[in-house]
Design an enzyme around this catalytic site. Sequence first.
Site, PDB file in Angstrom:
ATOM      1  N   GLY A  46      -2.443 -13.136  -4.062  1.00  0.00           N
ATOM      2  CA  GLY A  46      -1.692 -13.822  -5.101  1.00  0.00           C
ATOM      3  C   GLY A  46      -0.205 -13.572  -4.927  1.00  0.00           C
ATOM      4  N   GLN A  51       8.444 -12.944  -7.387  1.00  0.00           N
ATOM      5  CA  GLN A  51       8.453 -12.027  -6.240  1.00  0.00           C
ATOM      6  C   GLN A  51       9.280 -12.538  -5.063  1.00  0.00           C
ATOM      7  OE1 GLN A  51       3.958 -11.678  -6.499  1.00  0.00           O
ATOM      8  NE2 GLN A  51       4.486  -9.712  -5.593  1.00  0.00           N
ATOM      9  N   CYS A  91      -0.086  -4.704  -4.931  1.00  0.00           N
ATOM     10  CA  CYS A  91       0.908  -5.765  -5.120  1.00  0.00           C
ATOM     11  C   CYS A  91       1.787  -5.839  -3.883  1.00  0.00           C
ATOM     12  CB  CYS A  91       1.753  -5.417  -6.345  1.00  0.00           C
ATOM     13  SG  CYS A  91       3.033  -6.620  -6.683  1.00  0.00           S
ATOM     14  N   LEU A  92       2.078  -7.069  -3.452  1.00  0.00           N
ATOM     15  CA  LEU A  92       2.924  -7.229  -2.257  1.00  0.00           C
ATOM     16  C   LEU A  92       4.338  -6.687  -2.489  1.00  0.00           C
ATOM     17  CD1 LEU A  92       1.807 -10.791  -1.103  1.00  0.00           C
ATOM     18  CD2 LEU A  92       1.138  -8.577  -0.142  1.00  0.00           C
ATOM     19  N   HIS A 133      -2.479 -10.509 -13.271  1.00  0.00           N
ATOM     20  CA  HIS A 133      -1.468  -9.733 -12.539  1.00  0.00           C
ATOM     21  C   HIS A 133      -0.260 -10.623 -12.188  1.00  0.00           C
ATOM     22  CE1 HIS A 133      -0.369  -6.802  -9.134  1.00  0.00           C
ATOM     23  NE2 HIS A 133       0.360  -7.864  -8.885  1.00  0.00           N
ATOM     24  N   GLU A 134      -0.541 -11.806 -11.661  1.00  0.00           N
ATOM     25  CA  GLU A 134       0.557 -12.700 -11.254  1.00  0.00           C
ATOM     26  C   GLU A 134       1.325 -13.216 -12.469  1.00  0.00           C
ATOM     27  OE1 GLU A 134       1.290 -12.479  -8.292  1.00  0.00           O
ATOM     28  OE2 GLU A 134      -0.620 -11.721  -7.575  1.00  0.00           O
ATOM     29  N   HIS A 137       3.979 -10.895 -13.564  1.00  0.00           N
ATOM     30  CA  HIS A 137       5.228 -10.990 -12.785  1.00  0.00           C
ATOM     31  C   HIS A 137       6.191 -11.988 -13.424  1.00  0.00           C
ATOM     32  CE1 HIS A 137       4.608  -8.470  -9.282  1.00  0.00           C
ATOM     33  NE2 HIS A 137       3.453  -9.038  -8.986  1.00  0.00           N
TER      34      HIS A 137
HETATM   35 NI    NI Z   1       2.002  -8.335  -7.672  1.00  0.00          NI
END
Ligand code: NI
Length: 167
Positions: A46, A51, A91-92, A133-134, A137
């Site tokens: 995701g 991000q 998370c990236l 989660h996304e 963000h």
């Molecule tokens: Ni994330």
Amino acid sequence: MAILKILQYPDERLHKVAVKVNAVTDSTRKLVKDMAETMYAAPGVGLAATQVDVHQRIIVVDTSETNNNLLVFINPEIISMSGESDCEEGCLSVPGIYDKVRRAERITVKAQNAKGEAFTLEAAGLLAVCIQHEMDHLLGKVFVEYLSQLKQTRIRAKLKKRLRETM
Ligand code: NI
């Protein structure tokens, strides 16, 4: 298409709140394509526009094992949620850090797709966790903020050290 740079925690820009997309245009679709390419290349399941330092309410998700089920959510809104699940998340923007977060087990989300069409999706399990989660963000929230202050301090120190080492 292009691979975009992913902001790394504790970058302050990860805490900006995204604004609603008023019209889904060709530039929105280009951003969505670039976000998908960036997510698959990472690889991740995701990615939120936040991000990649674009503060618009757009997320992309693909929790399939075959990486061929891209879901695009523009202006996502959770309209119902139920149950609880404690799932280990990563998370990236926070590489190498994984921890459990409590979230709803099932959600119903309303959004627009890349054509600008409205849709509603019911999700459970990993997909439901990933969407939540996304969506966090987009509100400027990173999953580590659910963890204890002690853990957050350790994570920030670890990531800052790693950043110094790679510079
Ligand atoms: Ni994330």
